[in-house]
Enzyme design. Structure first.
Site, mmCIF file in Angstrom:
data_model
loop_
_atom_site.group_PDB
_atom_site.id
_atom_site.type_symbol
_atom_site.label_atom_id
_atom_site.label_comp_id
_atom_site.label_asym_id
_atom_site.label_seq_id
_atom_site.Cartn_x
_atom_site.Cartn_y
_atom_site.Cartn_z
ATOM 1 N N SER A 54 2.889 13.140 -63.646
ATOM 2 C CA SER A 54 1.471 13.480 -63.443
ATOM 3 C C SER A 54 0.745 13.572 -64.772
ATOM 4 O O SER A 54 -0.442 13.224 -64.874
ATOM 5 C CB SER A 54 1.349 14.809 -62.688
ATOM 6 O OG SER A 54 1.979 14.708 -61.445
ATOM 7 N N GLU A 61 2.078 11.413 -56.529
ATOM 8 C CA GLU A 61 2.921 11.863 -55.406
ATOM 9 C C GLU A 61 3.079 10.707 -54.402
ATOM 10 O O GLU A 61 3.025 10.900 -53.185
ATOM 11 C CB GLU A 61 2.347 13.108 -54.722
ATOM 12 C CG GLU A 61 2.043 14.288 -55.656
ATOM 13 C CD GLU A 61 3.288 14.920 -56.293
ATOM 14 O OE1 GLU A 61 4.426 14.552 -55.937
ATOM 15 O OE2 GLU A 61 3.101 15.791 -57.167
ATOM 16 N N ALA A 62 3.278 9.511 -54.964
ATOM 17 C CA ALA A 62 3.306 8.302 -54.127
ATOM 18 C C ALA A 62 4.495 8.285 -53.175
ATOM 19 O O ALA A 62 4.490 7.541 -52.190
ATOM 20 C CB ALA A 62 3.316 7.066 -55.019
HETATM 21 N N1 LIG Z 1 5.077 24.762 -71.936
HETATM 22 C C1 LIG Z 1 5.300 23.451 -72.117
HETATM 23 N N2 LIG Z 1 5.299 22.926 -73.350
HETATM 24 C C2 LIG Z 1 5.514 21.603 -73.539
HETATM 25 N N3 LIG Z 1 5.730 20.738 -72.549
HETATM 26 C C3 LIG Z 1 5.751 21.222 -71.305
HETATM 27 C C4 LIG Z 1 5.539 22.599 -71.023
HETATM 28 N N4 LIG Z 1 5.624 22.772 -69.677
HETATM 29 C C5 LIG Z 1 5.875 21.541 -69.168
HETATM 30 N N5 LIG Z 1 5.956 20.616 -70.147
HETATM 31 C C6 LIG Z 1 6.223 19.177 -70.029
HETATM 32 O O1 LIG Z 1 5.653 18.726 -68.832
HETATM 33 C C7 LIG Z 1 6.620 17.971 -68.113
HETATM 34 C C8 LIG Z 1 6.284 18.062 -66.640
HETATM 35 O O2 LIG Z 1 5.076 17.358 -66.473
HETATM 36 P P1 LIG Z 1 4.511 16.975 -65.034
HETATM 37 O O3 LIG Z 1 3.494 15.907 -65.309
HETATM 38 O O4 LIG Z 1 4.048 18.202 -64.332
HETATM 39 O O5 LIG Z 1 5.823 16.375 -64.347
HETATM 40 P P2 LIG Z 1 6.028 15.554 -63.004
HETATM 41 O O6 LIG Z 1 4.683 15.091 -62.497
HETATM 42 O O7 LIG Z 1 6.931 14.412 -63.378
HETATM 43 O O8 LIG Z 1 6.715 16.490 -62.057
HETATM 44 C C9 LIG Z 1 7.948 18.591 -68.500
HETATM 45 O O9 LIG Z 1 9.014 17.681 -68.408
HETATM 46 C C10 LIG Z 1 7.704 18.898 -69.981
HETATM 47 O O10 LIG Z 1 7.953 17.744 -70.756
HETATM 48 C C1 LIG Z 2 13.200 16.315 -54.173
HETATM 49 C C2 LIG Z 2 12.095 16.576 -53.203
HETATM 50 C C3 LIG Z 2 10.847 16.955 -53.661
HETATM 51 N N1 LIG Z 2 9.861 17.203 -52.767
HETATM 52 C C4 LIG Z 2 8.534 17.613 -53.269
HETATM 53 C C5 LIG Z 2 8.517 18.777 -54.211
HETATM 54 C C6 LIG Z 2 7.226 18.546 -54.985
HETATM 55 O O1 LIG Z 2 6.152 19.098 -54.239
HETATM 56 C C7 LIG Z 2 7.105 17.018 -55.010
HETATM 57 C C8 LIG Z 2 7.491 16.411 -56.327
HETATM 58 O O2 LIG Z 2 6.503 16.726 -57.278
HETATM 59 P P1 LIG Z 2 6.699 16.492 -58.870
HETATM 60 O O3 LIG Z 2 5.276 16.459 -59.353
HETATM 61 O O4 LIG Z 2 7.405 15.183 -59.051
HETATM 62 O O5 LIG Z 2 7.470 17.641 -59.398
HETATM 63 O O6 LIG Z 2 7.995 16.539 -54.001
HETATM 64 C C9 LIG Z 2 10.067 17.061 -51.422
HETATM 65 O O7 LIG Z 2 9.146 17.246 -50.615
HETATM 66 N N2 LIG Z 2 11.300 16.692 -50.963
HETATM 67 C C10 LIG Z 2 12.321 16.446 -51.798
HETATM 68 O O8 LIG Z 2 13.444 16.129 -51.336
#
Ligand SMILES: Nc1ncnc2c1ncn2[C@@H]1O[C@H](COP(=O)(O)OP(=O)(O)O)[C@@H](O)[C@H]1O
Ligand SMILES: Cc1cn([C@H]2C[C@H](O)[C@@H](COP(=O)(O)O)O2)c(=O)[nH]c1=O
Length: 216
Positions: free
Chosen positions: A16, A87-88
């Site tokens: 994200s 969240e595709a």
């Molecule tokens: N306090 C922080 N300081 C630096 N980087 C952070 C912090 N909290 C989260 N992150 C970074 O943000 C990433 C998560 O980003 P996010 O876009 O929410 O992930 P995703 O969408 O893949 O679930 C973590 O892997 C880390 O690299």
């Molecule tokens: C593994 C898994 C994840 N989910 C949900 C949990 C979160 O709401 C999203 C993933 O969001 P992110 O930005 O990549 O952290 O997916 C789910 O519903 N079911 C699963 O098995």
């Protein structure tokens, strides 16, 4: 050539954040994006990152035709120079087909972000369709790590830190594991298949039943 790109990775690997960066860089140059999301943790109609950034998004509904939505938007004089879909994994396969049509028939880049597999390491239907149709699948460079230090490749669902393997495919949540709450933890394949989370590994290490293994 416009492209359908699938940025994929585990939870918490920065998908994200990258979506928001792409949006920022393009809008800074006067381009206008159509942002879709579904079931973001920050709430309906949002695309949010754990770094604290958030932007408004169109909340995708069941059965919504994303191609028709864009055509309607453009025909009413709206602008869309590119499309972001976060969240595709939660989109239906037909909605991924519609995004591919946006690329092919409307000539727009589509950047889709999502996790590939669920807590049982099975493909989400939307992610499967993205792998089938995308011009490119990009794995994010920032590695999320398993508690053992290896690259995390799998998503575990936890209750009170203990991995569970039963339940609905979709349960919105975060990488937390407070007592009784459904949470998630990213693990390497070895520890996902052994159902060993940080909490259960710590408990096993502290258990008097575990004999110290002499180093070889
Ligand atoms: N306090 C922080 N300081 C630096 N980087 C952070 C912090 N909290 C989260 N992150 C970074 O943000 C990433 C998560 O980003 P996010 O876009 O929410 O992930 P995703 O969408 O893949 O679930 C973590 O892997 C880390 O690299
Ligand atoms: C593994 C898994 C994840 N989910 C949900 C949990 C979160 O709401 C999203 C993933 O969001 P992110 O930005 O990549 O952290 O997916 C789910 O519903 N079911 C699963 O098995």
């Amino acid at each position: 050539m416009p492209e359908l790109v699938f940025f994929s990775g585990t939870m918490d690997c920065g998908k994200s954040t990258l979506a928001l960066q792409i949006e920022h860089n393009r809008s800074a140059r006067g381009l206008s994006g159509m942002i879709f999301s579904r079931d973001d943790r920050a709430g309906e109609g949002k695309l949010s990152s754990r770094l604290g950034l958030v932007t408004d998004a169109v909340e995708v509904e069941d059965g919504q035709d994303l191609y028709a939505y864009l055509v309607d938007h453009l025909s009413r004089g709206g602008r869309a120079d590119y499309v972001i879909a976060d969240e595709a994994q939660f989109l239906a396969p037909e909605q991924i087909d519609q995004l591919a049509r946006v690329v092919d028939d409307l000539g727009l880049d589509v950047f889709a972000f999502g996790i590939t597999t669920d807590f049982r390491s099975k493909l989400f239907p939307g992610s499967q369709r993205l792998v089938e149709l995308a011009d490119r699948v990009e794995v994010l460079q920032v590695e999320a790590l398993c508690w053992c230090g290896a690259r995390a490749t799998h998503n575990a669902r936890t209750i009170g830190g203990v991995m569970v393997v039963e339940g609905a495919q979709v349960v919105v949540g975060d990488v937390t594991h407070s007592a009784d709450e459904v949470g998630y933890e990213v693990l390497c394949r070895r520890h996902h298949s052994r159902r060993m989370t940080a909490a259960t590994a710590r408990a096993a290490a502290l258990s008097p039943d575990v004999l110290p293994v002499p180093s070889t």
